[in-house]
Design a protein around this motif. Structure first.
Motif, PDB file in Angstrom:
ATOM      1  N   THR A  60      64.462  68.032   0.202  1.00 32.02           N
ATOM      2  CA  THR A  60      65.457  68.825  -0.524  1.00 32.02           C
ATOM      3  C   THR A  60      66.808  68.129  -0.487  1.00 32.02           C
ATOM      4  OG1 THR A  60      64.249  70.830  -0.047  1.00 32.02           O
ATOM      5  CG2 THR A  60      66.572  71.094  -0.606  1.00 32.02           C
ATOM      6  N   ALA A  61      67.247  67.742   0.716  1.00 33.42           N
ATOM      7  CA  ALA A  61      68.531  67.050   0.823  1.00 33.42           C
ATOM      8  C   ALA A  61      68.410  65.621   0.301  1.00 33.42           C
ATOM      9  CB  ALA A  61      69.004  67.046   2.271  1.00 33.42           C
ATOM     10  N   ALA A  62      67.312  64.938   0.638  1.00 30.58           N
ATOM     11  CA  ALA A  62      67.154  63.520   0.273  1.00 30.58           C
ATOM     12  C   ALA A  62      66.783  63.342  -1.204  1.00 30.58           C
ATOM     13  CB  ALA A  62      66.074  62.894   1.148  1.00 30.58           C
ATOM     14  N   VAL A  63      66.285  64.364  -1.855  1.00 29.14           N
ATOM     15  CA  VAL A  63      65.705  64.303  -3.217  1.00 29.14           C
ATOM     16  C   VAL A  63      64.625  63.215  -3.199  1.00 29.14           C
ATOM     17  CG1 VAL A  63      66.196  64.346  -5.682  1.00 29.14           C
ATOM     18  CG2 VAL A  63      67.992  64.980  -4.067  1.00 29.14           C
ATOM     19  N   ILE A  64      64.843  62.113  -3.945  1.00 32.17           N
ATOM     20  CA  ILE A  64      63.970  60.951  -3.759  1.00 32.17           C
ATOM     21  C   ILE A  64      64.922  59.810  -3.437  1.00 32.17           C
ATOM     22  CG2 ILE A  64      62.454  59.302  -4.949  1.00 32.17           C
ATOM     23  CD1 ILE A  64      61.278  61.676  -6.459  1.00 32.17           C
ATOM     24  N   SER A  65      64.862  59.332  -2.212  1.00 24.80           N
ATOM     25  CA  SER A  65      65.791  58.287  -1.772  1.00 24.80           C
ATOM     26  C   SER A  65      65.025  56.992  -1.608  1.00 24.80           C
ATOM     27  CB  SER A  65      66.453  58.674  -0.446  1.00 24.80           C
ATOM     28  OG  SER A  65      67.222  59.830  -0.606  1.00 24.80           O
ATOM     29  N   PRO A  66      65.219  56.045  -2.511  1.00 23.91           N
ATOM     30  CA  PRO A  66      64.451  54.800  -2.455  1.00 23.91           C
ATOM     31  C   PRO A  66      64.889  53.897  -1.306  1.00 23.91           C
ATOM     32  CG  PRO A  66      65.840  54.862  -4.424  1.00 23.91           C
ATOM     33  CD  PRO A  66      66.135  56.108  -3.651  1.00 23.91           C
ATOM     34  N   ILE A  67      63.917  53.237  -0.705  1.00 26.03           N
ATOM     35  CA  ILE A  67      64.165  52.389   0.467  1.00 26.03           C
ATOM     36  C   ILE A  67      64.212  50.927   0.035  1.00 26.03           C
ATOM     37  CG2 ILE A  67      63.173  51.632   2.668  1.00 26.03           C
ATOM     38  CD1 ILE A  67      61.869  54.456   2.836  1.00 26.03           C
ATOM     39  N   SER A  68      65.233  50.252   0.511  1.00 29.52           N
ATOM     40  CA  SER A  68      65.362  48.823   0.213  1.00 29.52           C
ATOM     41  C   SER A  68      64.646  47.989   1.272  1.00 29.52           C
ATOM     42  CB  SER A  68      66.851  48.472   0.165  1.00 29.52           C
ATOM     43  OG  SER A  68      67.009  47.098   0.047  1.00 29.52           O
ATOM     44  N   LYS A  69      64.854  48.358   2.548  1.00 28.93           N
ATOM     45  CA  LYS A  69      64.340  47.540   3.653  1.00 28.93           C
ATOM     46  C   LYS A  69      63.773  48.409   4.768  1.00 28.93           C
ATOM     47  CE  LYS A  69      67.807  44.867   4.680  1.00 28.93           C
ATOM     48  NZ  LYS A  69      68.840  43.998   5.160  1.00 28.93           N
ATOM     49  N   ILE A  70      62.626  48.008   5.309  1.00 27.01           N
ATOM     50  CA  ILE A  70      62.106  48.661   6.518  1.00 27.01           C
ATOM     51  C   ILE A  70      62.057  47.607   7.620  1.00 27.01           C
ATOM     52  CG2 ILE A  70      60.132  49.822   7.589  1.00 27.01           C
ATOM     53  CD1 ILE A  70      59.366  50.999   4.930  1.00 27.01           C
ATOM     54  N   HIS A  71      62.683  47.917   8.724  1.00 26.94           N
ATOM     55  CA  HIS A  71      62.696  46.994   9.859  1.00 26.94           C
ATOM     56  C   HIS A  71      61.621  47.423  10.859  1.00 26.94           C
ATOM     57  CE1 HIS A  71      64.616  44.134  12.609  1.00 26.94           C
ATOM     58  NE2 HIS A  71      64.254  44.994  13.549  1.00 26.94           N
ATOM     59  N   TYR A  72      60.774  46.477  11.250  1.00 29.46           N
ATOM     60  CA  TYR A  72      59.702  46.812  12.215  1.00 29.46           C
ATOM     61  C   TYR A  72      59.488  45.630  13.152  1.00 29.46           C
ATOM     62  CZ  TYR A  72      55.007  47.954  14.002  1.00 29.46           C
ATOM     63  OH  TYR A  72      53.933  48.215  14.806  1.00 29.46           O
ATOM     64  N   ARG A  73      59.656  45.855  14.424  1.00 34.10           N
ATOM     65  CA  ARG A  73      59.446  44.853  15.462  1.00 34.10           C
ATOM     66  C   ARG A  73      60.062  43.490  15.096  1.00 34.10           C
ATOM     67  NH1 ARG A  73      56.677  47.303  19.319  1.00 34.10           N
ATOM     68  NH2 ARG A  73      54.985  48.724  18.853  1.00 34.10           N
ATOM     69  N   GLY A  74      61.386  43.523  14.842  1.00 31.39           N
ATOM     70  CA  GLY A  74      62.127  42.281  14.658  1.00 31.39           C
ATOM     71  C   GLY A  74      62.041  41.676  13.265  1.00 31.39           C
ATOM     72  N   LYS A  75      61.355  42.323  12.349  1.00 32.63           N
ATOM     73  CA  LYS A  75      61.209  41.733  11.022  1.00 32.63           C
ATOM     74  C   LYS A  75      61.591  42.750   9.936  1.00 32.63           C
ATOM     75  CE  LYS A  75      58.123  39.006   8.383  1.00 32.63           C
ATOM     76  NZ  LYS A  75      56.940  39.082   7.674  1.00 32.63           N
ATOM     77  N   ASP A  76      62.202  42.260   8.847  1.00 30.01           N
ATOM     78  CA  ASP A  76      62.530  43.134   7.713  1.00 30.01           C
ATOM     79  C   ASP A  76      61.486  43.002   6.617  1.00 30.01           C
ATOM     80  OD1 ASP A  76      64.874  44.170   8.740  1.00 30.01           O
ATOM     81  OD2 ASP A  76      66.122  42.557   7.919  1.00 30.01           O
ATOM     82  N   TYR A  77      61.060  44.118   6.100  1.00 30.42           N
ATOM     83  CA  TYR A  77      60.128  44.143   4.961  1.00 30.42           C
ATOM     84  C   TYR A  77      60.912  44.714   3.789  1.00 30.42           C
ATOM     85  CZ  TYR A  77      56.733  43.343   8.618  1.00 30.42           C
ATOM     86  OH  TYR A  77      56.055  42.801   9.674  1.00 30.42           O
ATOM     87  N   THR A  78      60.941  44.013   2.673  1.00 28.71           N
ATOM     88  CA  THR A  78      61.849  44.423   1.595  1.00 28.71           C
ATOM     89  C   THR A  78      61.099  45.015   0.408  1.00 28.71           C
ATOM     90  OG1 THR A  78      61.811  42.157   0.811  1.00 28.71           O
ATOM     91  CG2 THR A  78      63.676  42.766   2.177  1.00 28.71           C
ATOM     92  N   PHE A  79      61.746  45.986  -0.207  1.00 29.36           N
ATOM     93  CA  PHE A  79      61.138  46.727  -1.321  1.00 29.36           C
ATOM     94  C   PHE A  79      62.063  46.735  -2.534  1.00 29.36           C
ATOM     95  CE2 PHE A  79      59.491  48.119   2.680  1.00 29.36           C
ATOM     96  CZ  PHE A  79      58.127  48.227   2.472  1.00 29.36           C
TER      97      PHE A  79
END
Ligand code: PLP
Ligand code: COI
Length: 360
Positions: A307-326
């Motif tokens: 509701t608050a976020a509506v649809i909030s697109p993600i640019s980057k997810i960081h996991y165990r020292g590495k960035d995954y980009t979208f």
């Protein structure tokens, strides 16, 4: 005088003058609206008729169960103005049902659907001047259900307060059209077989510390994993979904909040955009293109729904020292889903699902 009226110390909160609000810069919090609505049930579980009264602090005793033992739930909804100037609310019944399920788990009296509906509509109507103009934000509606009776023993309260308050808001993730998140590997949000599926106030405070740390490291929010660390759960404030090869994967788990936005997005994806939708546990490896999914690579798009976020697109997810980009800009699926969702909510598009209620 109603029990509710007696509990609200009307006049102890000063409403923000409309002349002091700049609709172009409203954030998420900080404005006081003039009216609150609600009702109180005693041990028979029967709520009195709804009243709407001038805003104020709430008088609850020091031994109120909600203050001592966290017997409290809430909901989140929005009232929005359309291009025609009308105010509309979204999926009131679904929110009422979710609150009733949570109430049963927490042994609070559930407000009947019709009373819930009357309370939110009457409170929004009373605060109608505070619904932002079309395109500038929405009136966030916060129904609260709390055990306010006195209990020294950790047992359910004999008195349930149902309170509806509201506040104009802009975007939740202000200033970042694309958000960066970190996968949380130290803390979990909810226990297996616990109450992560309830919109219980007590699910939120434990997220403050990890989320505060993530924000100080430059992330907008955290992505929580399941109890074994293999599957994505949700953010502390929204659900998580990805699109991969044109298929929408909406993460589910018994310990996350069953989001009404998530459900709406899945129906729009299936019935309006004719997408395939996979609804169920979502492997982190599938999202990031690791392990058995290494040959597929990461998802094409990732986003939060709420509701608050509506649809909030993600640019980057960081996991165990590495960035995954979208991507640096919202992807085509997130863009279309958001357009359809907000279009239905604001009356810009027809509402084939019967989700929207006009307030006046
Ligand atoms: N998950 C959590 C923990 C939330 O607080 C929210 C917000 O309400 C959501 C998911 C999304 O739910 P909804 O789409 O019903 O707002
Ligand atoms: C909502 O989206 O309604 C929520 O409850 C999230 C909130 C904690 C900001």
């Amino acid at each position: 005088m109603s029990r509710f009226k007696a509990m609200v110390l009307s006049g102890t909160l000063t409403p923000t003058p409309l002349s002091a609000i700049n609709w172009d810069t409203i954030g998420f919090g900080g404005i006081v609206t003039p009216f609150v609505g609600g009702s109180v049930a005693l041990s028979d579980g029967i709520f009195e008729p709804v009243s709407v009264v001038p805003n104020g602090t709430i008088a609850v005793p020091p031994l109120a169960c909600c203050l001592n033992y966290g017997q409290e739930l809430f909901e989140g909804m929005k009232a929005q103005r359309g291009p025609d100037g009308k105010i509309r609310m979204f999926r009131i019944e679904a929110n009422a049902q979710r609150m009733a399920k949570g109430a049963a788990r927490f042994m609070l009296s559930p407000p009947p659907q019709e009373l819930y509906r009357q309370a939110v509509i009457a409170t929004v109507k009373a605060n109608a001047d505070y619904v932002p103009p079309y395109g500038k934000g929405s009136l966030y509606v916060r129904p609260i259900l709390a055990g306010v009776g006195m209990t020294l023993s950790p047992v359910p309260s004999d008195t349930t307060l149902f309170l509806v308050t509201c506040i104009p808001v802009g975007l939740h993730y202000k200033g970042s059209a694309m958000i960066n998140v970190k996968v949380e590997t130290e803390f979990q949000r909810a226990a297996a077989k616990g109450t992560g599926w309830v919109k219980a106030a007590g699910n939120y405070a434990p997220c403050f510390l990890p989320s505060y740390e993530a924000k100080h490291q430059g992330y907008d929010d955290l992505l929580f994993l399941n109890q074994t660390g293999s599957h994505v759960e949700e953010v502390g404030t929204a659900n998580f979904a990805v699109v991969k090869n044109g298929v929408l994967y909406a993460a589910d788990s018994p310990s996350i909040l069953p989001g009404i936005t998530r459900d709406s997005v899945m129906r729009i994806a299936r019935e309006i955009l004719h997408m395939d939708v996979v609804f169920g546990p979502l492997e982190l490896d599938r999202v990031l293109g690791l392990g058995a999914y290494a040959h597929e690579g990461p998802a094409d798009e990732a986003f939060f729904t709420g509701t608050a976020a509506v649809i909030s697109p993600i640019s980057k997810i960081h996991y165990r020292g590495k960035d995954y980009t979208f991507g640096d800009t919202p992807g085509p699926f997130a863009t279309q889903l958001r357009d359809q969702l907000v279009g239905i909510q604001t009356g810009r598009y027809p509402d084939p699902f019967g989700w929207v209620a006009e307030v006046d």
